[in-house]
Scaffold this motif. Structure first.
Motif, PDB file in Angstrom:
ATOM      1  N   LYS A 429       0.844  -1.209   0.000  1.00 61.75           N
ATOM      2  CA  LYS A 429       0.000   0.000   0.000  1.00 61.75           C
ATOM      3  C   LYS A 429       0.871   1.249   0.000  1.00 61.75           C
ATOM      4  O   LYS A 429       0.564   2.237  -0.676  1.00 61.75           O
ATOM      5  N   ALA A 430       1.977   1.211   0.765  1.00 56.55           N
ATOM      6  CA  ALA A 430       2.872   2.380   0.824  1.00 56.55           C
ATOM      7  C   ALA A 430       3.478   2.642  -0.561  1.00 56.55           C
ATOM      8  O   ALA A 430       3.477   3.785  -1.041  1.00 56.55           O
ATOM      9  N   ILE A 431       3.966   1.600  -1.197  1.00 57.60           N
ATOM     10  CA  ILE A 431       4.601   1.781  -2.508  1.00 57.60           C
ATOM     11  C   ILE A 431       3.569   2.275  -3.520  1.00 57.60           C
ATOM     12  O   ILE A 431       3.833   3.203  -4.298  1.00 57.60           O
ATOM     13  N   GLU A 432       2.380   1.694  -3.470  1.00 55.54           N
ATOM     14  CA  GLU A 432       1.342   2.117  -4.418  1.00 55.54           C
ATOM     15  C   GLU A 432       0.912   3.564  -4.157  1.00 55.54           C
ATOM     16  O   GLU A 432       0.655   4.324  -5.097  1.00 55.54           O
ATOM     17  N   ALA A 433       0.875   3.931  -2.867  1.00 54.57           N
ATOM     18  CA  ALA A 433       0.492   5.310  -2.535  1.00 54.57           C
ATOM     19  C   ALA A 433       1.524   6.282  -3.103  1.00 54.57           C
ATOM     20  O   ALA A 433       1.175   7.334  -3.657  1.00 54.57           O
ATOM     21  N   LEU A 434       2.792   5.952  -2.978  1.00 53.54           N
ATOM     22  CA  LEU A 434       3.835   6.835  -3.501  1.00 53.54           C
ATOM     23  C   LEU A 434       3.773   6.899  -5.015  1.00 53.54           C
ATOM     24  O   LEU A 434       3.877   7.979  -5.612  1.00 53.54           O
ATOM     25  N   ASP A 435       3.588   5.728  -5.628  1.00 58.57           N
ATOM     26  CA  ASP A 435       3.492   5.701  -7.092  1.00 58.57           C
ATOM     27  C   ASP A 435       2.303   6.528  -7.562  1.00 58.57           C
ATOM     28  O   ASP A 435       2.363   7.206  -8.587  1.00 58.57           O
ATOM     29  N   GLY A 436       1.226   6.458  -6.788  1.00 56.80           N
ATOM     30  CA  GLY A 436      -0.008   7.155  -7.154  1.00 56.80           C
ATOM     31  C   GLY A 436       0.185   8.659  -7.266  1.00 56.80           C
ATOM     32  O   GLY A 436      -0.495   9.321  -8.048  1.00 56.80           O
ATOM     33  N   VAL A 437       1.090   9.207  -6.458  1.00 60.34           N
ATOM     34  CA  VAL A 437       1.290  10.665  -6.492  1.00 60.34           C
ATOM     35  C   VAL A 437       2.653  11.031  -7.076  1.00 60.34           C
ATOM     36  O   VAL A 437       3.084  12.182  -6.988  1.00 60.34           O
ATOM     37  N   GLY A 438       3.342  10.048  -7.614  1.00 61.99           N
ATOM     38  CA  GLY A 438       4.656  10.310  -8.232  1.00 61.99           C
ATOM     39  C   GLY A 438       5.730  10.687  -7.222  1.00 61.99           C
ATOM     40  O   GLY A 438       6.709  11.352  -7.565  1.00 61.99           O
ATOM     41  N   ALA A 439       5.538  10.257  -5.947  1.00 62.71           N
ATOM     42  CA  ALA A 439       6.541  10.575  -4.926  1.00 62.71           C
ATOM     43  C   ALA A 439       7.657   9.536  -4.926  1.00 62.71           C
ATOM     44  O   ALA A 439       7.493   8.426  -5.431  1.00 62.71           O
ATOM     45  N   GLN A 440       8.801   9.933  -4.352  1.00 62.06           N
ATOM     46  CA  GLN A 440       9.969   9.050  -4.413  1.00 62.06           C
ATOM     47  C   GLN A 440      10.568   8.755  -3.054  1.00 62.06           C
ATOM     48  O   GLN A 440      11.457   7.932  -2.940  1.00 62.06           O
ATOM     49  N   LYS A 497      -3.814  -2.273   8.724  1.00 59.29           N
ATOM     50  CA  LYS A 497      -4.657  -2.493   7.536  1.00 59.29           C
ATOM     51  C   LYS A 497      -4.758  -1.250   6.648  1.00 59.29           C
ATOM     52  O   LYS A 497      -4.956  -1.358   5.452  1.00 59.29           O
ATOM     53  N   ASP A 498      -4.587  -0.065   7.270  1.00 59.83           N
ATOM     54  CA  ASP A 498      -4.589   1.147   6.457  1.00 59.83           C
ATOM     55  C   ASP A 498      -3.203   1.763   6.474  1.00 59.83           C
ATOM     56  O   ASP A 498      -2.571   1.842   7.532  1.00 59.83           O
ATOM     57  N   PHE A 499      -2.759   2.192   5.320  1.00 58.21           N
ATOM     58  CA  PHE A 499      -1.519   2.967   5.279  1.00 58.21           C
ATOM     59  C   PHE A 499      -1.914   4.432   5.426  1.00 58.21           C
ATOM     60  O   PHE A 499      -2.635   4.966   4.578  1.00 58.21           O
ATOM     61  N   ARG A 500      -1.490   5.044   6.546  1.00 54.74           N
ATOM     62  CA  ARG A 500      -1.898   6.440   6.792  1.00 54.74           C
ATOM     63  C   ARG A 500      -0.799   7.383   6.341  1.00 54.74           C
ATOM     64  O   ARG A 500       0.266   7.444   6.956  1.00 54.74           O
ATOM     65  N   ARG A 501      -1.087   8.111   5.295  1.00 61.75           N
ATOM     66  CA  ARG A 501      -0.061   8.992   4.723  1.00 61.75           C
ATOM     67  C   ARG A 501       0.380  10.061   5.709  1.00 61.75           C
ATOM     68  O   ARG A 501       1.526  10.491   5.707  1.00 61.75           O
ATOM     69  N   SER A 502      -0.541  10.432   6.610  1.00 60.77           N
ATOM     70  CA  SER A 502      -0.203  11.515   7.549  1.00 60.77           C
ATOM     71  C   SER A 502       0.904  11.091   8.531  1.00 60.77           C
ATOM     72  O   SER A 502       1.509  11.935   9.189  1.00 60.77           O
ATOM     73  N   GLU A 503       1.149   9.803   8.634  1.00 62.46           N
ATOM     74  CA  GLU A 503       2.187   9.345   9.580  1.00 62.46           C
ATOM     75  C   GLU A 503       3.587   9.446   8.985  1.00 62.46           C
ATOM     76  O   GLU A 503       4.572   9.145   9.656  1.00 62.46           O
ATOM     77  N   TYR A 504       3.633   9.844   7.729  1.00 65.40           N
ATOM     78  CA  TYR A 504       4.915   9.843   7.013  1.00 65.40           C
ATOM     79  C   TYR A 504       5.185  11.193   6.368  1.00 65.40           C
ATOM     80  O   TYR A 504       4.263  11.909   5.985  1.00 65.40           O
ATOM     81  N   GLU A 505       6.488  11.493   6.234  1.00 64.08           N
ATOM     82  CA  GLU A 505       6.915  12.589   5.356  1.00 64.08           C
ATOM     83  C   GLU A 505       7.055  11.972   3.976  1.00 64.08           C
ATOM     84  O   GLU A 505       7.849  11.035   3.799  1.00 64.08           O
ATOM     85  N   ILE A 506       6.287  12.473   3.033  1.00 63.01           N
ATOM     86  CA  ILE A 506       6.334  11.909   1.683  1.00 63.01           C
ATOM     87  C   ILE A 506       6.737  13.006   0.706  1.00 63.01           C
ATOM     88  O   ILE A 506       6.196  14.108   0.744  1.00 63.01           O
ATOM     89  N   ALA A 507       7.726  12.728  -0.128  1.00 62.54           N
ATOM     90  CA  ALA A 507       8.177  13.766  -1.062  1.00 62.54           C
ATOM     91  C   ALA A 507       8.454  13.161  -2.424  1.00 62.54           C
ATOM     92  O   ALA A 507       8.763  11.995  -2.543  1.00 62.54           O
TER      93      ALA A 507
END
Ligand code: FAD
Length: 507
Positions: A429-440, A497-507
């Motif tokens: 889910k984390a990898i897909e979430a990053l791919d979904g927004v083009g984050a690296q 069960k849920d990947f919470r984006r708010s728990e991470y710094e995503i760039a």
């Protein structure tokens, strides 16, 4: 008949011919090909990701189930549950399968899921660093290869580096000796004077076999284990057919095993009085098998059941009750050329010593010398700050690095494959979430990590591992439990069960 070693040799995949000087670029590097690494690889494929490799230091896959080949080696959670939910099997030959069957299962899953060809064998990851400018990991292996990856998933395991005790005089012993995890099948135990040092999960499985072969068996026990009655038996053929043919039957049987095991979690986590009836059952197991009251007393633990791993066997106590067995509970002072000498000065002459002294539990991570964005390598960082993670999966200072079966996600009561699968889903889910927004780049927020650790340590302080009156490999040298998940495994399912984006710094 084909031996496990022959089958393994036939299936072993040669090291890929890779140009020595060219780094290999992939999206994901998975380290390790045990239950963790293979499960991750299978799920990446299932989700349409092909751009990954599995790096494995050995020449064949299987992890724990490749390494441990001692007689009687088997899982202690029923195979219906000690297997992947996405690759259930109804034809396990026994309730608790033996090592060759589990190793074969992992080989089959890897072949079927197209993972085998993704494994680069003989590639031990020895160092690596996070490149902030590239948002990528650079990993180096002991054969001089470099792999450059967006994500690293560690499946290095915790129980595969043998722990040898430091006993004075070890080098003086001229007989044969080996650790249970690297069993020397060339040593013929028949008629020999055999010493076994240790009484943990491996020992209780192989001691009955050794006792039958050996001339004499001297078992050196530091702390007795609680051992419940357990008869492993062949699954009746009609039941196997039913499980094989009807998926729903398999799922229901798996759930029955799951909830049976889960019921123990209540007693382990803060309600240890509930464990008393189970202790009574274990005491009965000793009483029914051991004639000598003095030996019974030696074998009866004084700590609460569950504080160390609960074991099961119908053969262990009868083997200790046998004429050719002596159980010694004095501490060992030294080895001489041909004997084990105790602190009280008694000398026990032996021809062979088998060390059943467990594993370096944290060394899998200690050897993972990956330098993170924090500028430190993981072992140094964790030695300085303590082992802290979020959900046992991510750790601050190490972007794009994920752990399978990481800190505080081991279990004393159920199948760790369940935990591994929740982690795999979360990482997907984390990898897909990053791919979904083009984050690296992804890194857990330190405050989130701290909150998670405080919460689990609070819960662990009420658990039997802390309060049960024993020391065990679940606790680190400071007595902090960095190993076990404190609760029901469905609580871990809920937490991941849920990947919470708010728990991470995503760039
Ligand atoms: C005898 C025994 C019985 C067990 N029975 C049970 C049971 O019944 N139920 C249960 O839940 N658990 C059981 N366990 C725990 C068991 O370890 C886990 O269930 C599971 O097998 C762990 O899988 P893993 O893939 O995480 O680690 P491992 O199986 O240890 O695999 C790790 C892999 O990573 C490789 N590796 C490590 N470091 C590197 C590196 N730097 N570079 C490249 N490759 C590397 C290793 O060679 C290995 O192949 C048992 C353990 C033992 C020892």
């Amino acid at each position: 008949m084909t031996s496990t070693a022959d089958k393994r040799a036939a299936r072993t995949v040669k090291k890929p011919e890779i140009q020595q000087s060219e780094p290999t670029f992939v999206k994901v590097v998975i380290i390790g090909s045990g239950f963790s690494g293979l499960g991750m690889a299978a799920q990446l494929r299932r989700h349409g990701y092909n751009d990954f490799v599995v790096l494995e230091k050995a020449d064949s896959l299987g992890g724990t189930w490749r390494e441990n080949t001692y007689p009687g080696c088997a899982c202690d959670v029923p195979s219906l549950m000690y297997s992947y939910s996405f690759e259930t099997r109804g034809d396990w030959s026994k309730v608790w399968s033996s090592q060759p069957e589990i190793e074969g299962y992992l080989q089959d899953v890897a072949d079927k899921r197209g993972v085998t060809q993704k494994i680069h064998f003989g590639q031990k990851v020895v160092s690596g660093y996070w490149s902030e400018s590239e948002s990528r990991w650079h990993l180096n292996t002991d054969s001089g290869r470099e792999y450059i990856a967006r994500y690293v998933v560690s499946g290095v395991g915790a129980l595969h580096i043998p722990n040898y005790p430091t006993i004075p005089g070890v080098a003086d012993f001229t007989g044969q000796s080996f650790h249970s995890a690297v069993w020397d099948h060339n040593v013929d135990l028949r008629g020999k004077r055999v010493a076994v040092i240790g009484t943990g999960a491996s020992a209780i499985q192989f001691v009955p076999h050794v006792q039958k072969d050996a001339g004499t068996l001297t078992l050196f026990q530091r702390t007795p284990a609680w051992v419940l009655p357990r008869k492993n038996f062949a699954v009746p053929s009609p039941f196997r057919t039913l499980l094989n043919k009807i998926g729903l039957a398999r799922i229901l049987a798996r759930w029955a095993v799951y909830w049976g095991a889960e019921s123990l979690a209540f007693g382990l986590n803060g309600h240890s009085n509930l464990m008393r009836p189970i202790e009574k059952l274990a005491q009965w197991n000793i009483a029914r098998s051991v004639d000598d009251p003095e030996l019974r007393e030696k074998l009866t633990p004084t700590y609460r059941i569950g504080c160390k791993r609960i074991l099961g066997s119908n053969d262990y106590y009868p083997a200790l009750n046998a004429q050719n067995t002596t159980v010694v509970d004095e501490s060992i002072a030294k080895l001489t050329s041909d004997a084990v000498v105790t602190a009280e000065g008694t000398s026990y002459p032996v021809d062979v010593i088998i060390y059943a002294t467990g594993f370096h539990v944290t060394d899998g991570f200690d050897q993972l010398a990956l330098k993170g964005a924090c500028g430190k390598d993981l072992p140094t960082h964790w030695h300085e700050t303590g082992i802290n993670t979020h959900l046992g999966i991510t750790t601050a200072g190490f972007p794009n690095l994920f752990f399978l079966l990481g800190p505080n996600t081991g279990l004393g009561h159920n199948s760790v494959v369940f935990m591994i699968e929740q982690q795999i889903k979360y990482i997907m889910k984390a990898i897909e979430a990053l791919d979904g927004v083009g984050a690296q780049r992804i890194e857990v927020r330190p405050s989130v990590q701290q909150e998670f650790n405080s919460a689990i340590q609070r819960r662990l302080s009420k658990g039997v591992w802390t309060n049960g009156g024993c020391t065990s490999w679940y606790l680190d040298s400071q007595g902090v439990n960095r190993t076990v998940w404190p609760g029901f495994t469905w609580q871990y399912w809920r937490a991941t069960k849920d990947f919470r984006r708010s728990e991470y710094e995503i760039a």
